[in-house]
Write a protein that holds these residues in place. Structure first.
Motif, PDB file in Angstrom:
ATOM      1  N   THR A 277      -8.089   6.790  -5.264  1.00  0.00           N
ATOM      2  CA  THR A 277      -6.641   6.978  -5.266  1.00  0.00           C
ATOM      3  C   THR A 277      -6.269   8.173  -4.389  1.00  0.00           C
ATOM      4  OG1 THR A 277      -6.525   6.115  -7.516  1.00  0.00           O
ATOM      5  CG2 THR A 277      -4.603   7.311  -6.702  1.00  0.00           C
ATOM      6  N   THR A 278      -5.332   7.971  -3.494  1.00  0.00           N
ATOM      7  CA  THR A 278      -4.897   9.036  -2.594  1.00  0.00           C
ATOM      8  C   THR A 278      -3.905   9.964  -3.307  1.00  0.00           C
ATOM      9  OG1 THR A 278      -3.083   7.673  -1.734  1.00  0.00           O
ATOM     10  CG2 THR A 278      -5.220   7.502  -0.626  1.00  0.00           C
ATOM     11  N   LYS A 279      -3.437  10.974  -2.565  1.00  0.00           N
ATOM     12  CA  LYS A 279      -2.467  11.907  -3.136  1.00  0.00           C
ATOM     13  C   LYS A 279      -1.167  11.212  -3.498  1.00  0.00           C
ATOM     14  CE  LYS A 279      -4.329  15.870  -0.590  1.00  0.00           C
ATOM     15  NZ  LYS A 279      -4.032  16.949   0.397  1.00  0.00           N
ATOM     16  N   ASP A 280      -0.833  10.136  -2.785  1.00  0.00           N
ATOM     17  CA  ASP A 280       0.388   9.383  -3.080  1.00  0.00           C
ATOM     18  C   ASP A 280       0.185   8.386  -4.210  1.00  0.00           C
ATOM     19  OD1 ASP A 280       1.497  10.762  -0.968  1.00  0.00           O
ATOM     20  OD2 ASP A 280       0.977   9.182   0.498  1.00  0.00           O
ATOM     21  N   LYS A 281      -0.971   8.477  -4.899  1.00  0.00           N
ATOM     22  CA  LYS A 281      -1.315   7.580  -5.994  1.00  0.00           C
ATOM     23  C   LYS A 281      -1.421   6.127  -5.551  1.00  0.00           C
ATOM     24  CE  LYS A 281       0.585  10.534  -9.624  1.00  0.00           C
ATOM     25  NZ  LYS A 281       1.493  10.615 -10.810  1.00  0.00           N
ATOM     26  N   ASN A 282      -1.791   5.950  -4.300  1.00  0.00           N
ATOM     27  CA  ASN A 282      -2.036   4.621  -3.771  1.00  0.00           C
ATOM     28  C   ASN A 282      -3.526   4.480  -3.460  1.00  0.00           C
ATOM     29  OD1 ASN A 282       0.719   3.812  -3.766  1.00  0.00           O
ATOM     30  ND2 ASN A 282       1.045   4.945  -1.854  1.00  0.00           N
ATOM     31  N   GLU A 284      -6.971   3.662  -1.435  1.00  0.00           N
ATOM     32  CA  GLU A 284      -7.374   3.763  -0.040  1.00  0.00           C
ATOM     33  C   GLU A 284      -7.348   2.379   0.625  1.00  0.00           C
ATOM     34  OE1 GLU A 284     -10.590   7.400   0.140  1.00  0.00           O
ATOM     35  OE2 GLU A 284     -11.275   5.420  -0.475  1.00  0.00           O
TER      36      GLU A 284
END
Length: 628
Positions: A277-282, A284
């Protein structure tokens, strides 16, 4: 003085040849009539060894336990237990992109890129085509043949599904048009058919998957859609749970979505197996999951196997197959690109617990079988000669009617000291078929030389090649200095010629650097020094012929001194006067049992700016002579 002697010798040979011609002409008048005809000497292919070139499809019969591989040129290989191997070829060299077994019926269907389908009878010794069906107006994209069904479902590029009667191998007339399967309000085309499968507990319900992401559960009896499943991502594959209430789909974004047929509006779960999970909560960005198989096990968690889905951020990631068992995720890296994989299960019945026990992975240059029942998922040891071209074959020698004790000696020596490669302890799972009369009454051995300087000894006495012994000639030389950046040169130890005496077990090998190495077979470990002989080859030019008094020894000494001066800068480099050979290891060396190097002959070339290549090599162990 040399000139008159040459003339006299040439006149002498001319007289001998004239005498031979006259004797042959006299005898030709008395030749008897022969009954031998050209057709009695036809050369036929009897068996093929090695990995199929450019594989495209794979299938497995879980009852008869027969494995089928297809290739880009339209050939088909059938494998069973070691020794069971059949090769057939389609009439037209069209790639085969799908194989469908009629399970336990001794038949299979091949789907080719030229939109033809062929029904093969494999119950006989030589499989043959019994029916062919060609689609004229639509291109075939996917086909499905359920277990014990007489109906074959065929999806097309236009999004339609046709149904073929397997017994007559003709179209039934029942067509599922795409515009009736998808939402009536939808005007855009859903794409070509990428998946077809029937419900494990209700064969009247057919799951149709379209490229755009739409999936439809079609009622065959009522000729209507029961429910539809919409996703914005491109669909790659689908797999049912054995209870028939859920199925899992893999998508182009590297996700796995589980759908429930009672609640088709949204997926029950969405999983990105290899995405953080990326910083934007999405999640990869991931590669597509090209195929997924969902298999259940009695008294245990289910198995989810899929190919692809790795994160795009991970550069130079090897192709991999991932197995999810409960809360454990295991990534199995492969050495070559993945063509397809199938999961082997204990039962062919789709509505029962499958109990998977292995995964067969078809790679571009290999066949890998993974044991799911052992800790760590080790690979089975492949009994087929799939690694024949592990390194390109540069030389091949065949020896028939060998001494009876040769193959046991090679095998026993070749298996000594082998390191444990962590293979599965289970028996090879593809064990169907029956042996014919394949073993010969006399031993046969094939020796293959390879581009990496290795030699492999194979037992060719039966249908399937068996590796006996492996030898690498680079071990008797010092390691060459690495080439400078940007330079490229072929392996100096590539095998070019092999001479072998099966009775005395003396082996002679010539490589690309003009080394001639003589090996003797010993079953005991010894310590000794390798003898090095230099045999200069004087390359005569027109200028040399006009100067018969030329001193070859002086020319060789000059070349040798020049080579020694330049050898400190580079090993194995071509110069204006010849080729600097790689240095042989000096001193007393430990020799393992097997073929042990006794003599290394170096053949530097004089008066020629290219290295010598040995074009012929033979040995006579009875009188102790070597010709090259």
């Amino acid at each position: 003085m040399p000139r008159p002697e040459t003339k006299r010798s040439s006149g002498f040979f001319k007289g001998v040849l004239d005498g031979l011609r006259s004797s042959v002409s006299q005898r030709s008048e008395c030749l008897a009539d022969e009954n031998l005809q050209p057709e009695l000497f036809r050369i036929l292919k009897t068996i093929r060894h090695g990995f199929p070139f450019q594989p495209t499809a794979i299938a497995f019969d879980p009852v008869q336990r027969i494995l089928a591989l297809a290739t880009k040129n339209g050939s088909l290989r059938l494998f069973g237990r070691p020794g069971v191997d059949a090769f057939v070829q389609h009439d037209i060299d069209s790639p085969v992109f799908q194989i469908l077994f009629l399970v336990n019926e001794g038949a299979l269907v091949t789907v080719c890129a030229d939109d033809t389908m062929h029904l093969w009878n494999i119950r006989q010794k030589m499989p043959e085509i019994v029916h062919t069906l060609k689609f004229q107006k639509e291109r075939i994209t996917y086909a499905c043949l359920p277990f014990q069904s007489k109906w074959l479902y065929v999806g097309t590029e236009r999004g339609n599904v046709h149904i073929v009667n397997v017994e007559s191998f003709t179209l039934s007339g029942y067509v599922i048009n795409w515009n009736k399967a998808v939402e009536i309000s939808r005007k855009s085309h859903p794409g070509y058919v990428v998946h077809l499968s029937d419900n494990p507990v209700d064969p009247n319900k057919l799951l149709i998957g379209y490229e755009s992401g739409t999936a439809v559960l079609w009622d065959l009896k009522n000729k209507a859609a029961d429910c539809r499943f919409q996703c914005s991502e491109l669909l790659r594959s689908a797999s049912w749970h054995h209870e028939g209430r859920q199925f899992m789909c893999s998508y182009n974004d590297g996700s796995l979505r589980t759908w429930n047929i009672r609640y088709p509006s949204k997926p029950e779960s969405v999983l990105y197996p290899h995405a953080k999970t990326t910083k934007d909560k999405n999640p990869e960005v991931c590669h597509p999951i090209n195929k997924v198989e969902w298999r259940t096990a009695r008294g245990s968690d289910s198995f989810i196997a899929f190919a692809g889905g790795m994160s795009v951020e991970k550069k130079k990631q090897n192709p991999c197959v991932t197995v999810i068992h409960g809360k454990t995720t295991t990534v199995l890296e492969m050495e070559h690109s993945i063509i397809d994989f199938i999961t082997l299960c204990e039962t062919p019945w789709p509505g029962d617990y499958q109990d998977p026990y292995a995964i067969i992975v078809l790679l571009y240059n290999d066949l890998v079988v993974i044991d799911l029942t052992s800790s760590g998922y080790p690979c089975y040891q492949n009994p087929y000669p799939m690694d024949l071209h592990e390194s390109p074959v540069t030389s091949c020698s065949y020896f028939a009617d060998c001494p009876n004790d040769l193959i046991p000696a090679l095998y026993s020596t070749g298996t000594k000291g082998k390191k444990n490669q962590c293979f599965s302890e289970k028996e090879w799972p593809v064990d169907g078929g029956g042996w014919g009369i394949s073993t010969l009454s006399y031993p046969e051995v094939i020796i293959t030389g390879h581009a990496d300087g290795s030699l492999k000894f194979w037992d060719a006495s039966s249908v399937s090649l068996q590796i006996l012994y492996k030898l690498k000639i680079s071990r008797i030389f010092e390691k060459p200095k690495p080439l400078s950046t940007g330079e490229h040169e072929d392996d100096p130890f590539a095998i070019e010629r092999v001479a072998f005496c099966p009775e005395s077990r003396i082996l002679c090998v010539a490589d690309a650097s003009s080394h001639v190495i003589i090996f003797e077979f010993q079953q005991q470990e010894i310590q000794s020094e390798i003898i090095v002989l230099e045999i200069p080859v004087f390359y005569e030019t027109d200028e040399d012929l006009d100067n018969p008094d030329a001193d070859v020894a002086a020319a060789y000494q000059q070349v040798k001194s020049e080579n020694q001066n330049s050898a400190s800068n580079s090993d194995g480099v071509r110069t204006h006067c010849g080729y600097i050979p790689t240095k042989v290891k000096s001193g007393v060396l430990k020799r393992n049992p097997g073929f042990q190097a006794e003599i290394v002959c170096l053949a530097p070339v004089i008066n020629k700016n290219t290295p010598l290549h040995i074009t012929a090599l033979t040995i006579n162990a009875a009188i102790g002579f070597l010709w090259q």
